[in-house]
Design a protein around this motif. Structure first.
Motif, PDB file in Angstrom:
ATOM      1  N   PRO A 185       0.815  -1.226   0.000  1.00 24.26           N
ATOM      2  CA  PRO A 185       0.000   0.000   0.000  1.00 24.26           C
ATOM      3  C   PRO A 185       0.847   1.274   0.000  1.00 24.26           C
ATOM      4  O   PRO A 185       0.487   2.258  -0.652  1.00 24.26           O
ATOM      5  CB  PRO A 185      -0.826  -0.091   1.291  1.00 24.26           C
ATOM      6  N   GLU A 186       1.961   1.249   0.695  1.00 23.05           N
ATOM      7  CA  GLU A 186       2.836   2.421   0.728  1.00 23.05           C
ATOM      8  C   GLU A 186       3.467   2.667  -0.637  1.00 23.05           C
ATOM      9  O   GLU A 186       3.570   3.802  -1.091  1.00 23.05           O
ATOM     10  CB  GLU A 186       3.930   2.244   1.784  1.00 23.05           C
ATOM     11  N   ILE A 187       3.874   1.610  -1.303  1.00 21.90           N
ATOM     12  CA  ILE A 187       4.475   1.741  -2.631  1.00 21.90           C
ATOM     13  C   ILE A 187       3.430   2.217  -3.637  1.00 21.90           C
ATOM     14  O   ILE A 187       3.692   3.107  -4.446  1.00 21.90           O
ATOM     15  CB  ILE A 187       5.127   0.411  -3.068  1.00 21.90           C
ATOM     16  N   ASP A 188       2.227   1.657  -3.572  1.00 21.20           N
ATOM     17  CA  ASP A 188       1.141   2.097  -4.462  1.00 21.20           C
ATOM     18  C   ASP A 188       0.847   3.581  -4.271  1.00 21.20           C
ATOM     19  O   ASP A 188       0.685   4.326  -5.247  1.00 21.20           O
ATOM     20  CB  ASP A 188      -0.134   1.286  -4.216  1.00 21.20           C
ATOM     21  N   ILE A 217       3.674   5.651  -5.814  1.00 17.42           N
ATOM     22  CA  ILE A 217       3.614   5.691  -7.284  1.00 17.42           C
ATOM     23  C   ILE A 217       2.503   6.632  -7.737  1.00 17.42           C
ATOM     24  O   ILE A 217       2.694   7.441  -8.644  1.00 17.42           O
ATOM     25  CB  ILE A 217       3.432   4.275  -7.863  1.00 17.42           C
ATOM     26  N   PHE A 218       1.337   6.561  -7.078  1.00 16.81           N
ATOM     27  CA  PHE A 218       0.248   7.473  -7.431  1.00 16.81           C
ATOM     28  C   PHE A 218       0.677   8.921  -7.211  1.00 16.81           C
ATOM     29  O   PHE A 218       0.492   9.780  -8.075  1.00 16.81           O
ATOM     30  CB  PHE A 218      -1.017   7.170  -6.619  1.00 16.81           C
ATOM     31  N   TYR A 219       1.232   9.202  -6.042  1.00 16.13           N
ATOM     32  CA  TYR A 219       1.680  10.567  -5.730  1.00 16.13           C
ATOM     33  C   TYR A 219       2.709  11.039  -6.749  1.00 16.13           C
ATOM     34  O   TYR A 219       2.624  12.145  -7.269  1.00 16.13           O
ATOM     35  CB  TYR A 219       2.280  10.609  -4.319  1.00 16.13           C
ATOM     36  N   ARG A 247       3.011  14.992  -7.765  1.00 12.17           N
ATOM     37  CA  ARG A 247       4.311  15.648  -7.604  1.00 12.17           C
ATOM     38  C   ARG A 247       4.647  16.456  -8.855  1.00 12.17           C
ATOM     39  O   ARG A 247       4.665  15.933  -9.954  1.00 12.17           O
ATOM     40  CB  ARG A 247       5.413  14.621  -7.370  1.00 12.17           C
ATOM     41  N   CYS A 248       4.910  17.730  -8.670  1.00 14.63           N
ATOM     42  CA  CYS A 248       5.268  18.610  -9.791  1.00 14.63           C
ATOM     43  C   CYS A 248       6.763  18.486 -10.077  1.00 14.63           C
ATOM     44  O   CYS A 248       7.587  18.590  -9.167  1.00 14.63           O
ATOM     45  CB  CYS A 248       4.911  20.055  -9.464  1.00 14.63           C
ATOM     46  N   HIS A 249       7.104  18.255 -11.330  1.00 14.96           N
ATOM     47  CA  HIS A 249       8.484  18.051 -11.739  1.00 14.96           C
ATOM     48  C   HIS A 249       9.030  19.311 -12.406  1.00 14.96           C
ATOM     49  O   HIS A 249       8.450  19.784 -13.389  1.00 14.96           O
ATOM     50  CB  HIS A 249       8.570  16.884 -12.726  1.00 14.96           C
ATOM     51  N   PRO A 250      10.133  19.835 -11.911  1.00 18.35           N
ATOM     52  CA  PRO A 250      10.722  21.017 -12.546  1.00 18.35           C
ATOM     53  C   PRO A 250      11.068  20.782 -14.016  1.00 18.35           C
ATOM     54  O   PRO A 250      10.886  21.659 -14.849  1.00 18.35           O
ATOM     55  CB  PRO A 250      11.985  21.291 -11.731  1.00 18.35           C
ATOM     56  N   SER A 251      11.535  19.579 -14.340  1.00 22.48           N
ATOM     57  CA  SER A 251      11.925  19.304 -15.731  1.00 22.48           C
ATOM     58  C   SER A 251      10.723  19.179 -16.664  1.00 22.48           C
ATOM     59  O   SER A 251      10.881  19.144 -17.873  1.00 22.48           O
ATOM     60  CB  SER A 251      12.780  18.038 -15.797  1.00 22.48           C
ATOM     61  N   LEU A 252       9.513  19.125 -16.107  1.00 23.07           N
ATOM     62  CA  LEU A 252       8.295  19.027 -16.920  1.00 23.07           C
ATOM     63  C   LEU A 252       7.468  20.309 -16.824  1.00 23.07           C
ATOM     64  O   LEU A 252       6.254  20.288 -16.982  1.00 23.07           O
ATOM     65  CB  LEU A 252       7.442  17.834 -16.464  1.00 23.07           C
ATOM     66  N   GLY A 253       8.131  21.420 -16.571  1.00 24.04           N
ATOM     67  CA  GLY A 253       7.415  22.685 -16.458  1.00 24.04           C
ATOM     68  C   GLY A 253       6.533  22.750 -15.229  1.00 24.04           C
ATOM     69  O   GLY A 253       5.476  23.379 -15.249  1.00 24.04           O
ATOM     70  N   TYR A 254       6.936  22.082 -14.173  1.00 24.21           N
ATOM     71  CA  TYR A 254       6.200  22.026 -12.900  1.00 24.21           C
ATOM     72  C   TYR A 254       4.809  21.436 -13.049  1.00 24.21           C
ATOM     73  O   TYR A 254       3.852  21.872 -12.412  1.00 24.21           O
ATOM     74  CB  TYR A 254       6.177  23.401 -12.220  1.00 24.21           C
ATOM     75  N   LEU A 255       4.699  20.446 -13.930  1.00 30.79           N
ATOM     76  CA  LEU A 255       3.479  19.651 -14.048  1.00 30.79           C
ATOM     77  C   LEU A 255       3.740  18.269 -13.475  1.00 30.79           C
ATOM     78  O   LEU A 255       4.879  17.794 -13.458  1.00 30.79           O
ATOM     79  CB  LEU A 255       3.075  19.496 -15.519  1.00 30.79           C
ATOM     80  N   ALA A 256       2.693  17.602 -13.031  1.00 32.53           N
ATOM     81  CA  ALA A 256       2.818  16.200 -12.629  1.00 32.53           C
ATOM     82  C   ALA A 256       3.005  15.360 -13.893  1.00 32.53           C
ATOM     83  O   ALA A 256       2.575  15.756 -14.981  1.00 32.53           O
ATOM     84  CB  ALA A 256       1.570  15.757 -11.871  1.00 32.53           C
ATOM     85  N   SER A 257       3.620  14.210 -13.747  1.00 33.16           N
ATOM     86  CA  SER A 257       3.915  13.349 -14.908  1.00 33.16           C
ATOM     87  C   SER A 257       2.671  13.040 -15.733  1.00 33.16           C
ATOM     88  O   SER A 257       2.693  13.135 -16.959  1.00 33.16           O
ATOM     89  CB  SER A 257       4.550  12.034 -14.454  1.00 33.16           C
TER      90      SER A 257
END
Length: 103
Positions: free
Chosen positions: A64-67, A70-72, A77-87
């Motif tokens: 459950p913690e891993i799931d 992965i969802f989060y 989670r906003c990624h700086p390399s993606l223009g601060y968008l979630a994947s």
């Protein structure tokens, strides 16, 4: 056992586990430090925050913690390399843009 020998032994065992499950390791050439740059934040959170130096007693407790992680990681989670968008949002945006402007 010297530190280098212990490290080599762990690497060999890990390679055998990968082989047994049909996985191929991703290894860059010497001097290319960017091979795992995108995977490191994904792998470091469970090690540092969830485990806090320990481990899960049973796989059923880890799942459950891993799931959740992965969802989060993919949906929130906003990624700086993606223009601060979630994947997930970045991928949806990319697919929508690709459909509007085909090559």
């Amino acid at each position: 056992m010297p530190a280098k020998a212990a490290s080599t032994d762990k690497a060999t065992r890990f390679k055998h586990i990968l082989d047994r499950h049909g996985n191929v390791p991703s290894i860059s050439r010497r001097g290319n430090c960017y091979c795992n740059v995108h995977a490191e934040p994904f792998r470091s959170r469970p090690r540092t925050e969830l485990l806090d130096g320990g481990n899960f007693p049973r796989l059923e407790e880890a799942k459950p913690e891993i799931d959740h992680h992965i969802f989060y990681y993919n949906a929130e989670r906003c990624h700086p390399s993606l223009g601060y968008l979630a994947s997930n949002h970045f991928e949806t945006h990319l697919q929508t843009t690709s459909q509007r402007f085909p090559a």
